[in-house]
Design an enzyme around this catalytic site. Structure first.
Site, PDB file in Angstrom:
ATOM      1  CG  HIS A   1       2.887  -1.147  12.166  1.00 27.90           C
ATOM      2  ND1 HIS A   1       3.533   0.034  12.418  1.00 27.90           N
ATOM      3  CD2 HIS A   1       2.933  -1.317  10.826  1.00 27.90           C
ATOM      4  CE1 HIS A   1       3.952   0.555  11.270  1.00 27.90           C
ATOM      5  NE2 HIS A   1       3.602  -0.241  10.284  1.00 27.90           N
TER       6      HIS A   1
ATOM      7  CD  GLU B   1       2.976  -6.612   8.717  1.00 31.76           C
ATOM      8  OE1 GLU B   1       2.417  -5.495   8.757  1.00 31.76           O
ATOM      9  OE2 GLU B   1       2.474  -7.626   9.203  1.00 31.76           O
TER      10      GLU B   1
ATOM     11  CE  LYS C   1      -0.554   0.648   4.930  1.00 29.16           C
ATOM     12  NZ  LYS C   1      -1.427   0.733   6.060  1.00 29.16           N
TER      13      LYS C   1
HETATM   14  C1  LIG Z   1      -0.323  -3.594   8.623  1.00 30.60           C
HETATM   15  C2  LIG Z   1       0.741  -2.676   8.131  1.00 30.60           C
HETATM   16  N1  LIG Z   1       1.939  -3.197   7.809  1.00 30.60           N
HETATM   17  C3  LIG Z   1       2.944  -2.418   7.358  1.00 30.60           C
HETATM   18  C4  LIG Z   1       2.777  -1.065   7.194  1.00 30.60           C
HETATM   19  C5  LIG Z   1       3.940  -0.259   6.671  1.00 30.60           C
HETATM   20  O1  LIG Z   1       4.388   0.679   7.577  1.00 30.60           O
HETATM   21  P1  LIG Z   1       5.651   1.600   7.284  1.00 30.60           P
HETATM   22  O2  LIG Z   1       5.446   2.231   5.949  1.00 30.60           O
HETATM   23  O3  LIG Z   1       5.668   2.568   8.385  1.00 30.60           O
HETATM   24  O4  LIG Z   1       6.860   0.719   7.307  1.00 30.60           O
HETATM   25  C6  LIG Z   1       1.563  -0.467   7.557  1.00 30.60           C
HETATM   26  C7  LIG Z   1       1.407   0.978   7.450  1.00 30.60           C
HETATM   27  O5  LIG Z   1       0.545   1.630   7.953  1.00 30.60           O
HETATM   28  C8  LIG Z   1       0.510  -1.299   8.025  1.00 30.60           C
HETATM   29  O6  LIG Z   1      -0.687  -0.789   8.361  1.00 30.60           O
END
Ligand SMILES: Cc1ncc(COP(=O)(O)O)c(C=O)c1O
Length: 405
Positions: free
Chosen positions: A182, A255, A56
């Protein structure tokens, strides 16, 4: 030559070319070498942790192909179709959303995507109906107070409910493999990782009957900036060594989103309109000039989700394009292109720009491209991708992947 490509060099050629063709369309330059370098750094900083890239964050196909070619794998809510169309196999996908529509659970099941997260009993019931053979990660809420984007108010089970949730999963004959968290996006507190890992250890220690927990997912939140990343990764490595040492038999995954793509993309915005107005100066004497600039992308585009002050630099179309340090700076407002007054990107002191000049926004690859809307009919930025021949060959990227976003 190997190593990081210089994105600026490419932009320096592209903008005059656009000018000659009369193009005002905003564009990104995405540097795939940078994504590759991030992958290599990850191996050094967190060698025990397998990253599942968070789609995403930037769903550009070439980025996805680069990361999947590197055997990075992906964490997706609804982008399953997209990642599977480029050949990512279901075993490399985690459906990392704790609250899923029933139809999406069934879809994941039909596609063979087994790994998914949960944080409440209703979700367990839906999973029993839609994907009884799923492999589950229990997401816990952790301290995200030092992160720009706090996720634990919306997602994650509190520690007090963990025991009963695991028991319920067992009653429903579901298979829980491990625990995820997270710490929030743009985490500035490396101790947050340590605290969260310690909490997961506490959950593992509870030894709930019926489950052999052996998977730890440390989520995202890792910065694209080197120093912060070094601090966060060191704290993580120390905590893993203390609570889940290599011989513990626990597999560790993550992640990351922002980490991989943030610094790989620069956005170029065209100044297509300008207006001078008068404003009251700070000392209250007389009137100051304030310059309003209207540029080709804004809050309904790439700036919809900015959490940090954008990293901007003017690109002026002059014979020697540098801005002299002696040039006066004016109080300026940069507006997005739409007919909405909320579309105000930022207030900044800048040298005077002219119509036709450009503004570059560095470190703009995270949560920008997928956030763009069609509101008011303005064209979305074109995406140009650059990569050295070596990396292109090594990753077996195809030309068509490199052209289109
Ligand atoms: C479930 C989940 N995983 C991973 C991410 C990625 O986070 P980041 O871009 O801070 O590494 C997000 C971001 O909101 C998330 O909601």
């Amino acid at each position: 030559n190997s190593g990081l490509l210089n994105t600026d060099l490419y932009i320096t050629k592209l903008i005059p070319n656009n000018y000659l063709q009369g193009s005002e369309v905003p564009f990104y330059v995405g540097n795939l070498d940078s994504v590759f370098e991030k992958h290599q750094k990850w191996q050094t900083l967190l060698p025990r942790v397998t990253p599942f890239y968070a789609v995403k964050c930037n769903n550009n196909l070439a980025v996805l192909r680069t990361l999947s070619a590197l055997e990075q794998v992906l964490t997706v809510p609804r982008e399953l179709e997209m990642v599977m169309s480029i050949g990512v196999t279901p075993d490399k996908i985690i459906y990392a959303h704790t609250t899923k529509p029933q139809s999406h659970i069934r879809y994941a099941c039909a596609q063979g995507v087994d790994m998914m997260t949960f944080d409440n009993e209703e979700e367990l019931l839906k999973i029993t109906r839609g994907h009884p053979n799923a492999k589950l990660l229990l997401r816990i809420a952790v301290d995200d107070s030092k992160s720009q984007v706090k996720l634990s108010t919306k997602f994650g089970a509190t520690l007090g409910t963990v025991g009963s949730l695991l028991k319920r999963a067992h009653e429903l004959d579901l298979d829980v493999k491990g625990v995820s968290f997270h710490v929030g996006s743009l985490c500035t507190d490396s101790v947050a990782y340590r605290r969260a890992i310690e909490e997961v250890h506490h959950v593992f220690e509870q030894r709930i009957i019926g489950f052999q927990l052996d998977l730890l997912d440390i989520g995202g939140g890792f910065s694209g900036h080197e120093l912060e990343m070094v601090l966060n990764s060191k704290a993580t490595v120390w905590a893993l060594d203390e609570f889940f040492p290599a011989d513990s038999g626990v597999r560790v995954i993550a992640e990351p989103g922002r980490y991989f793509v943030d610094s790989a993309f620069t956005l170029a915005l065209n100044v297509f309109a300008k207006k001078k107005v008068w404003s009251l100066p700070i000392n209250g004497n007389g009137l100051d000039t304030m310059i309003m600039y209207y540029v080709t992308d804004g809050l309904y585009g790439a700036f919809g989700d900015i959490k940090l002050y954008p990293d901007i630099k003017p690109f002026v179309l002059r014979p020697h394009r540098s801005v002299e340090s002696t040039e006066p700076r004016y109080q300026s407002v940069i507006w997005g292109p739409t007919c909405d007054s909320a579309d105000r990107i930022m207030d900044v002191w800048m040298p005077e720009l002219n119509i036709g000049d450009w503004i570059l926004v560095d470190n703009f690859g995270a949560y920008t491209i997928p956030m763009s809307t069609d509101f008011n009919g303005f064209e979305k930025p074109t995406i140009y991708l650059v990569v050295t021949p070596q990396i292109w060959k090594m990753l077996n990227l195809k030309v068509s992947n490199l052209r289109f976003g």
